[in-house]
Design a protein around this motif. Structure first.
Motif: not given
Lengths: 217, 661
Positions: B49, B566, B599
Motif C-alpha cells: 500500500v 486503499a 484495495i
C-alpha cells in the motif's frame, strides 16, 4: 422581578399579540406550527423595528421552528383561560417523536384586557404593534405555506446551518441577522428617493418571500 | 470537480521482497473492483500500500506532517523526502533495491498516466501521459498530476491521498480532525484559483503571526534587560519602586492575556456545544412529554364524563408535570387525588363511579410506565444539559471579561510606564537611548499587530465567502453520508454542516471555518446527538464512520464519483452482523461496473471481514486475479519458511469460510 419572569412575560405578550393579529387578519384559529413559525418571524424581524429578539437561539428542525419555552407559555395561557385550544391531537413525527397538534385562538375579553394594558406603555405598544404587523403581513400568504416560507427565509433557510444545529439569530453583535438584513436592504435600495418605514419593510420582506416561493414552485 | 486516482495496474520488478512465482517473477496486479492483499506479518502488505502511495507522490512529503496527528494550523508545503523516506523500500531488502522498479498505470479523470520509479530512491525513470512520453523531471510530474486532478498544488495532492484515498494503519480520522477537514473541503469544493487564494492569504497570516510573535519576544527581552539596567541605577526610591512594580506586572498580564485568549476559543466551542446539547434535550423532552401526555389523555379520556378539550387538556397537564395550568402552582395533592380517581375508576371531576363502557381504554399500565420513565430521563437530561450550558456560558462570559480587563490594564500600564520613564533624569544617557530603542520596538510591534489584524480580517472575510460556497454542497454531502453510514452502522448516524471556530497561528481572533460534525444515536440516546471526538464512539464505528465520510467525499466531489480506496488492515474485531454490512458497502463501492477501486490488505487470520469480502466478490481461491497472495508471491519470513504448511491450512480455511460464509 427576576429576568426570567420578564422573558416569560415578553413571550406571553408575544403569543397574545400574535393571536390578536391573527384575529384581525381572520386567520384564527392558528395551528401550532403556524404559531411557532410566526413567533420565529417576529423574532427574526425584530431588528427591523429596533426591538429585542425574544428567543435568540433555536434548534433548526426540518419540520420548522418550534420553541419548547414558547409552547410552555402557550399552555400556561391556556390554563389562564387567555388562549383557547381546539383540534388537540398527538401525531408521531418520524424525525422528532411525539408532537402536539392543536390550534389556538384568543379568549378575546382576556386578550383585549392584556393588550389594552400593554398599549398604555409606549415601549410595549410598539412591541404589540410590531407583532400584529408581522401577522398581518404573513396573512397574505396561504397559511399552509408558512412552513415553506420559513424554509425560504434568509436565516432559517441558510444552508450554513444544518437541521439539528442551533440557529442563532442574534449572534453577530454588529449586524442584524440575515432576515432583518434582507428586509433592511429594501430601505437602502430605495433611499434617498423613498424612505420606507419599518412596517413597510416587513411587508416587503414577506412579499419577497412569497415571490421566491412562487419562483421555486 | 476533482479527479481522484483510479488505479489500473501495478508491476513490481527486481524487488527481493516480492520475488513472485517462478513463471511470473515480481508482482503484477491488475486492479479491477476489489483487490484483496493476503499475507502474514512481515510479508509486505503495508509495503504494498505504501508503494502505491509513494508511486503517486514520489520523494515528497507534507512539511511538518505527522501521520495520525491532527493536521493543525500550518502552511501547507511540500518538502523533499528525507533520506530514510527515500530508502523506505531499499531498506527492506539486502540488495538495497539496486535494480528494483515499480510501474503504475492509473487514471485521473479522462487522462491516463503510466510511470516507473526506482525503488532504490523513488526517482522517476519513465513517464507517459495518454501514451505520450514525458520528461522525467519530478517537478513536471507534479504539475501534470496537479492539473489532471484539478487541484491547487502538489501539497493538496498529498493531502487528498493521505486523507481520502489511502487508509493507512496510522491514520487519523478526518471526521474529527477539523483542521484537516477544512483543508480537504477547500481543495474539494473550491475552484483552484480560490483554493490558491485561500492558501496565499492563510500563509500570509501565519507568517505575519510568526513575525509578530518573534518581535514580541524581542520586545519582552528588551523590556527585561531595561528593567535590570534601571534597577542598577540610584534614583529616587519612589520612582524606582513604581517602575519596578509596573514593569514586573506588565509581562505577567501579557502572558495571562495570551493564555486566556487561547482558552477563549475552547470556551466558546464548549459553550456552543453545551447550548446545542441543551436545545436537543429540550426538544427530546418535548417529545417525551407529549407521548406521556397523550397516553395519559387517552387513559383519562375513558374516565371523563365530558370530552371538552380544554378540560381534558388541563387535566393532562396536571397529571403530566404536577402543575396546575389555571393558577400556575405545583399541585401534587390534586394530582394524587386525580390518579386515585382514575385508579378507582371514578369520574375525575365529580368522583362518581363510572359505567364499564366509560372505562374502556387501550392504554396499558406498562405503556404508561415506559412513557413516564422516558419522560423522567428526558427531564434529567434537560436539567443536566441546562446546568452544563449555564456553566459554559458563565465560564465564557468570565473569560471575555478577563480578556477585556487585561487588555485595558496592559494598555493603561504601557502608558504609565512610558510616562514614568519620560520623567527620568537626563544624565542617564545610555539608558535613555535604550528606552528610545525599546519605544521604537514597541511601536514596531504595534504596527505588526495592526497589520496582522488586518490580514486576519481579510482572510476571515475571504473564508466567510468560501464557506458559503462549500455550504452549498453540504446537503449533498450529508445525504450521501447518511446513505453510506446507514449501510455500515445500525445506529442512526448523520453528518451536519457546522462551521468551527479555530485560531490561525497562535494569536488573535478565531476564524470560522467550514466543517462537518457527526451526530449519532446510541444505547442511551434515541435521537442522534453530537459526537465530538473519536472517543465518543466504538473503535469499529470510528473506522466505518471515517470510511463512510471518505467515500462520501469521493462520491460528491469526484469527477464521475469514482476513485480508489486503499485500506491497510481494517478493523478486525467486528461481530458477524456488522461484518456482513461492512462487506456489503465495500463491495458495492467497488462493484465492477463502477470504475472504483478497493484495495484491502489483511492478515490471513484476522477476523471475518476478509472471508465475507471474498464471498461477496465471488472469489473462490488465492489464484483469483482479485487476490494478491503474498504467501506465494512475497519472500518468506522465517515464520513462513518454518510453518508454511500451517499457513497454507489457514489460507485454505479462509477460502472455505468464504465459500460457506
Amino acid at each position: 422581578m427576576m429576568p426570567a419572569d420578564v422573558q416569560t412575560l415578553r413571550r406571553r405578550l408575544r403569543v397574545v399579540a400574535l393571536l390578536a393579529g391573527a384575529r384581525r387578519a381572520g386567520t384564527t384559529p392558528v395551528g401550532i406550527s403556524q404559531l411557532h413559525a410566526l413567533a420565529y418571524f417576529a423574532d427574526a424581524l425584530s431588528p427591523v423595528w429596533d426591538l429585542r429578539i425574544v428567543d435568540t437561539q433555536l434548534l433548526k428542525r426540518v419540520a420548522g421552528p418550534f420553541s419548547p419555552a414558547l409552547q410552555a407559555d402557550v399552555e400556561d395561557l391556556v390554563g389562564q383561560g387567555v388562549v383557547i385550544p381546539s383540534d388537540v391531537q398527538y401525531v408521531q413525527d418520524p424525525d422528532s417523536g411525539w408532537r402536539l397538534q392543536a390550534a389556538y385562538r384568543l379568549h378575546w375579553s382576556f386578550g383585549a384586557r392584556i393588550l389594552d394594558e400593554a398599549r398604555s406603555f409606549k415601549r410595549w405598544e410598539r412591541e404589540v404593534r410590531f407583532v400584529e404587523e408581522v401577522v398581518l403581513a404573513f396573512s397574505t400568504i396561504d397559511q399552509n405555506r408558512l412552513l415553506a416560507a420559513v424554509a425560504t427565509d434568509a436565516s432559517y433557510g441558510d444552508f450554513e446551518v444544518s437541521a439539528g444545529r442551533l440557529l442563532d439569530i442574534a449572534r453577530d453583535e454588529e449586524h442584524p441577522n440575515l432576515t432583518a438584513r434582507v428586509a433592511l436592504r429594501f430601505r437602502h435600495l430605495l433611499e434617498p428617493k423613498v424612505h420606507l418605514r419599518a412596517p413597510e419593510l416587513v411587508h416587503l420582506y414577506v412579499r419577497e418571500l412569497d415571490r421566491r416561493m412562487s419562483r421555486a414552485g | 470537480l476533482i479527479s481522484f486516482p483510479v488505479f489500473d495496474r501495478l508491476h513490481v520488478a527486481g524487488y527481493d521482497m516480492y520475488p513472485g512465482a517462478p513463471d511470473a517473477p515480481g508482482l503484477d496486479i491488475v486492479f479491477d473492483g476489489t483487490t484483496i492483499v493476503l499475507g502474514a506479518n512481515g510479508l509486505g502488505k503495508t509495503t504494498l500500500v505504501t508503494m502505491l502511495f509513494r508511486m503517486c507522490v514520489g520523494p515528497a512529503e507534507l512539511a511538518n506532517f505527522a501521520p495520525g496527528e491532527p493536521l493543525g494550523n500550518r502552511i501547507l508545503e511540500v518538502r523533499a523526502a528525507r533520506p530514510p523516506e527515500r530508502r523506505v523500500f531499499a531498506d527492506r531488502v539486502a540488495d538495497k533495491a539496486a535494480d528494483a522498479t515499480a510501474s503504475l498505470v492509473m487514471r485521473l479523470g479522462p487522462r491516463s498516466f503510466a510511470w516507473t520509479r526506482s525503488l532504490r530512491d523513488l526517482s522517476l525513470l519513465e513517464l507517459q501521459v495518454d501514451d505520450e512520453g514525458q520528461t522525467t523531471d519530478e517537478e513536471a510530474f507534479r504539475d501534470l498530476f496537479v492539473e489532471a486532478a484539478g487541484l491547487r498544488d502538489f501539497a493538496d495532492w498529498i493531502l487528498l491521498l493521505r486523507f481520502i484515498s489511502f487508509y493507512f494503519e496510522d491514520r487519523g480520522a478526518l471526521v474529527w480532525d477539523a483542521s484537516a477537514q477544512r483543508q480537504i473541503l477547500r481543495l474539494l469544493f473550491l475552484p483552484p484559483d480560490l483554493s490558491q487564494q485561500w492558501g496565499t492569504l492563510e500563509a500570509d497570516v501565519l507568517s505575519r503571526d510568526t513575525d509578530m510573535r518573534n518581535l514580541r519576544a524581542v520586545v519582552n527581552r528588551a523590556e527585561r534587560e531595561m528593567l535590570a539596567a534601571e534597577r542598577d541605577l540610584e534614583r529616587e526610591p519612589a520612582t524606582k519602586e513604581k517602575l519596578d512594580e509596573l514593569q514586573a506586572e506588565q509581562p505577567r498580564d501579557i502572558k495571562a492575556l495570551d493564555e486566556i485568549s487561547e482558552t477563549l476559543v475552547i470556551l466558546e466551542r464548549d459553550q456552543a456545544r453545551a447550548r446545542l446539547d441543551a436545545a436537543i434535550a429540550a426538544d427530546e423532552r418535548e417529545s417525551a412529554y407529549r407521548e406521556l401526555e397523550r397516553l395519559q389523555l387517552m387513559s383519562i379520556a375513558a374516565a371523563f364524563p365530558s370530552q371538552d378539550e380544554t378540560i381534558t387538556y388541563l387535566f393532562a397537564k396536571l397529571a403530566a408535570d404536577s402543575r396546575c395550568l389555571v393558577c400556575g402552582q405545583d399541585a401534587p395533592g390534586a394530582v394524587e387525588a386525580l390518579r386515585e380517581r382514575v385508579k378507582e375508576e371514578r369520574c375525575v371531576v365529580c368522583g362518581s363511579a363510572l359505567r364499564a363502557s366509560r372505562r374502556a381504554t387501550n392504554v396499558t399500565r406498562r405503556q404508561l410506565t415506559r412513557a413516564e420513565n422516558a419522560f423522567a430521563a428526558a427531564e434529567t437530561r434537560l436539567k443536566r444539559t441546562t446546568d452544563v450550558k449555564e456553566k459554559a456560558e458563565e465560564a465564557f462570559a468570565v473569560a471575555v471579561l478577563q480578556v477585556r480587563e487585561l487588555r485595558a490594564r496592559i494598555t493603561h500600564r504601557s502608558a504609565e510606564i512610558d510616562a514614568q520613564i519620560a520623567q527620568l533624569p537626563p544624565e542617564e544617557g545610555e539608558l535613555r537611548e535604550r528606552r528610545d530603542e525599546l519605544s521604537g520596538l514597541r511601536a514596531g510591534l504595534d504596527e505588526k499587530v495592526a497589520e496582522l489584524d488586518e490580514a486576519r480580517q481579510g482572510f476571515a472575510t475571504f473564508v466567510a465567502d468560501a464557506r458559503r460556497r462549500i455550504a452549498e454542497r453540504a446537503q449533498a454531502v450529508q445525504q450521501t453520508f447518511t446513505a453510506f453510514a446507514e449501510d455500515f452502522l445500525f445506529e442512526q448516524c448523520e453528518l451536519r454542516y457546522q462551521p468551527h471556530f479555530a485560531r490561525i497561528g497562535q494569536s488573535g481572533e478565531a476564524i470560522e471555518y467550514p466543517a462537518f460534525d457527526l451526530d449519532m444515536t446510541g444505547a442511551t440516546f434515541e435521537s442522534p446527538v453530537p459526537r465530538g471526538g473519536p472517543e465518543q464512539v466504538s473503535e469499529s464505528q470510528r473506522e466505518f464512520i471515517d470510511l463512510a465520510f471518505r467515500m462520501t467525499l469521493m462520491t460528491v466531489a469526484g469527477e464521475g464519483g469514482v476513485g480508489s480506496l486503499a485500506i491497510d488492515a481494517p478493523e478486525s474485531s467486528l461481530d458477524a452482523v456488522f461484518v456482513q454490512r461492512a462487506a456489503d458497502v465495500l463491495t458495492r463501492f467497488a462493484r465492477r461496473d463502477s470504475n472504483n477501486r478497493l484495495i484491502v490488505t489483511s492478515n490471513l487470520i484476522e477476523g471475518d471481514l476478509i472471508p465475507e469480502l471474498l464471498r461477496q466478490n465471488g472469489i473462490r481461491s488465492q489464484d483469483d486475479p482479485h487476490v494478491v497472495d503474498l504467501l506465494n508471491l512475497a519472500a518468506p519470513t522465517a515464520a513462513i519458511a518454518k510453518l508454511r504448511p500451517s499457513y497454507e491450512v489457514v489460507r485454505a480455511r479462509l477460502f472455505e469460510q468464504a465459500a460457506g460464509a
